[in-house]
Structure formats: C-alpha cells, structure tokens
Design an enzyme around this catalytic site. Sequence first.
Site, short mmCIF file in Angstrom:
data_model
loop_
_atom_site.label_atom_id
_atom_site.label_comp_id
_atom_site.label_asym_id
_atom_site.label_seq_id
_atom_site.Cartn_x
_atom_site.Cartn_y
_atom_site.Cartn_z
NE ARG A 1 11.71 -5.35 -15.14
CZ ARG A 1 10.69 -4.96 -15.40
NH1 ARG A 1 10.66 -3.67 -16.24
NH2 ARG A 1 9.46 -5.54 -15.26
CD GLU B 1 0.32 -2.23 -20.23
OE1 GLU B 1 0.50 -1.04 -19.82
OE2 GLU B 1 1.08 -3.08 -20.37
CE LYS C 1 2.76 -1.29 -22.96
NZ LYS C 1 3.70 -0.56 -22.46
CB SER D 1 8.12 -7.40 -24.48
OG SER D 1 8.51 -6.79 -23.08
N GLY D 2 5.86 -8.12 -21.87
CA GLY D 2 5.61 -8.99 -20.94
C GLY D 2 6.31 -10.24 -20.35
N GLY D 3 7.61 -10.18 -20.63
CA GLY D 3 8.52 -11.09 -20.28
C GLY D 3 9.07 -12.01 -21.36
NE ARG E 1 9.14 -7.32 -18.52
CZ ARG E 1 8.19 -8.03 -18.05
NH1 ARG E 1 8.52 -9.10 -17.00
NH2 ARG E 1 6.93 -7.65 -18.23
P1 13P Z 1 7.10 -5.01 -20.85
O1 13P Z 1 7.42 -4.81 -22.14
O2 13P Z 1 8.46 -5.20 -19.90
O3 13P Z 1 5.85 -6.06 -20.66
O4 13P Z 1 6.68 -3.72 -20.12
C1 13P Z 1 5.65 -2.92 -20.83
C2 13P Z 1 4.83 -2.11 -20.03
O5 13P Z 1 4.85 -1.04 -20.15
C3 13P Z 1 4.08 -2.71 -19.04
O6 13P Z 1 3.14 -2.01 -18.47
#
Ligand code: 13P
Length: 340
Positions: free
Chosen positions: A33, A177, A219, A261-263, A294
């Site tokens: 990043r 998660e 999550k 959030s995943g992108g 993110r």
């Molecule tokens: P993002 O919200 O960027 O997907 O990251 C969440 C996270 O903790 C991934 O393990």
Amino acid sequence: MNAQELIDTAKKLVASDKGLLAMDESTPTCNKRFAKVGIPQTEEMRRTYRELIITTPGLNESISGAILSDETIHQQKKDGTPFVEVIAASGIMPGIKVDAGAKDMAGHPEEKITEGLDGLRERLLEYVQLGARFAKWRAVIVIGDSIPSRGCIEANAQALARYAGLCQEAGLVPVVEPEVLMDGGHTLERCFQVTEEVLHTVFDQLYRQRVMLEGVLLKPNMVLPGLSCPKQETVDEVADATVICLLRAVPAAVPGITFLSGGQSSELASARLNAMNGSLKSRLPWALSFSFARAIQQPALDIWQGDEANVLAAQQALYHRAKCNKAARRGEYNAAMEQS
Ligand code: 13P
C-alpha cells in the site's frame, strides 16, 4: 476463561454505534500500500503511519477497538509510549491479528488455507500480557469456476473454530473472519451461495469446537458481485442480499457482525452498511457494524504520502471516514456527509 468478561467485551466492541478499525496489515501488505502512493517501505515509516492513526483526535468517538499486527503491538510512539497504552488510554480496546497468513493449499490449486495454529496458545498469552482484549484470524475463500471446494471450506472453518476456542480459553474475544473475496467476474447470486455455505460450515465448526457464540464477533464479507462482473447491483440490492444471507446462516446468539470492506470504495462500504441499518434494522438480531481497513484508512494514506506536513489533514480524513461509518450504523449516513 471468564465467560461473562468475554460476553461483556464482545458487546462493548459493538456498543454505541462504534466499530473496529483494522490496522493489522502484514508487513508485505502495508509495504504494497505504501509503494502505491510512493511512501518508503521501512519499519520506521510503518511505525510513523500507525502513530498517525492512533493519535487521531476524536477517533474514539467512532472506534471501539483497533486491530494491530505483531509488529505494531510491540511499537511505541516517538516519545517512547507503547502504542497499546496510547490506544487503551483513549478508550479504544487493543486487538491483535494472530493468524500467520493465507497460504497455497496443498492439492487445491488456486485455493488458500490460513496457517498459525502451532504455538498459538503461547502467543495468545503473550498478547494478553501486552494488553490485547480481542483477536482476529482471517480465512480466505476464492470464487472460481469450480472453487471453492468443500475441502478448502472445511479446513478453513475448522482452523477458525480452533483459533476461536484458544482465544476464549485465553480470555480474548475471537473475531472470526471468513472472507469470500470480491476478485473475479462472479455474480452476486454466486457470492450469496458461497457465503451462505461458508458461514454454515463455520458455525457448525464453532459449535463442534465448543466455542461460546455470545463471546464471538463475526467478520464476514458483504454479499457482492465480483469486481469484474458486468452486472453491479444497487446499494439496496446488496444490503438486501447480505441481510438475507446472514439471517439464514448466523445464529442470533452472536452479539455482532463487523464487516470487512474487501476492496469496496470507502463511500460504497458506508452506503451499503447504512442501507442494512436502515429499513432492515428491525429484522436484525445482532448489531451490524464495521471492521474496515482500506475503507477507513485509504483516503488518509493517500493524503499523508509519508509527509509530516500532511499529518493533520490525513488524521481529519481518517476521523471523517470513521464518523461516516458510525452514522451508517445508525442508518444516518448520506452523500451530503461526504461534502462536509
Ligand atoms: P479491508 O477492510 O481492507 O478488507 O480489511 C479488513 C481486514 O481486516 C482484512 O483482514
């Protein structure tokens, strides 16, 4: 394990419309990043960036817990104060990512299995001593023509459940998660089907491993079309599909669901969370919250660019995104908030 303490911690992490800030990027991910915005990829720059995040004024108004990485939980502010102390003093609970990453799964091309169970009991004790109150483990599920396989889903679900059991034994609330990735051209319907199967398997394994659901946070991903799918559903359609999927698969005993959030863009992540907490809210047995990395951090990172002169502006951007997501938990987020 003190069951009531676990329950109280889990509830507190989703109380008052606050959510979690994931700032636990592994060193390679954080460096990736940084590289994108031209920031030098050094330990000192990562430390400086994390100091910027945790010293953001007012962050505790919207954030209940911050998830750290092993590197970050051992770091200090420039003045020598341990990060964990700074976080706890601001009323935010420190958490820790404890998995060792998603690795290629033997015999399962294109699929991943998350490692890190060996020695986990001992590592958890160390993190408790450092001040962690909760933990995170991420499993990765890839959608493709003939994947995910049952073998991959079951192995990841069992690892998540064994991790969760060890966390509760150590007095840490496990954030569980299982992430179904957005990458690919799959439809929203396919993401729904895979997410439902993954969640059913995860909760079956949590039950088998005797994990107390009242002391767990889930999550998950939102139910979304793949990034390159030509059909992109509306915010309300995504919210509907996600809530229906979760209602089918997540027991009401779970106190909270904190999305990754995943992108997704920051604005879409807030808008979709907001839609779920609007007209659908009366149907929800659990708190629907956020645990974004993110979607909270990216605008701040873009502004900071590694330059001391940009710290205040970056902190304002971080504060703003956290606040938007708190509003989304109340169903009070709207596009006008982005102009203010
Ligand atoms: P993002 O919200 O960027 O997907 O990251 C969440 C996270 O903790 C991934 O393990």
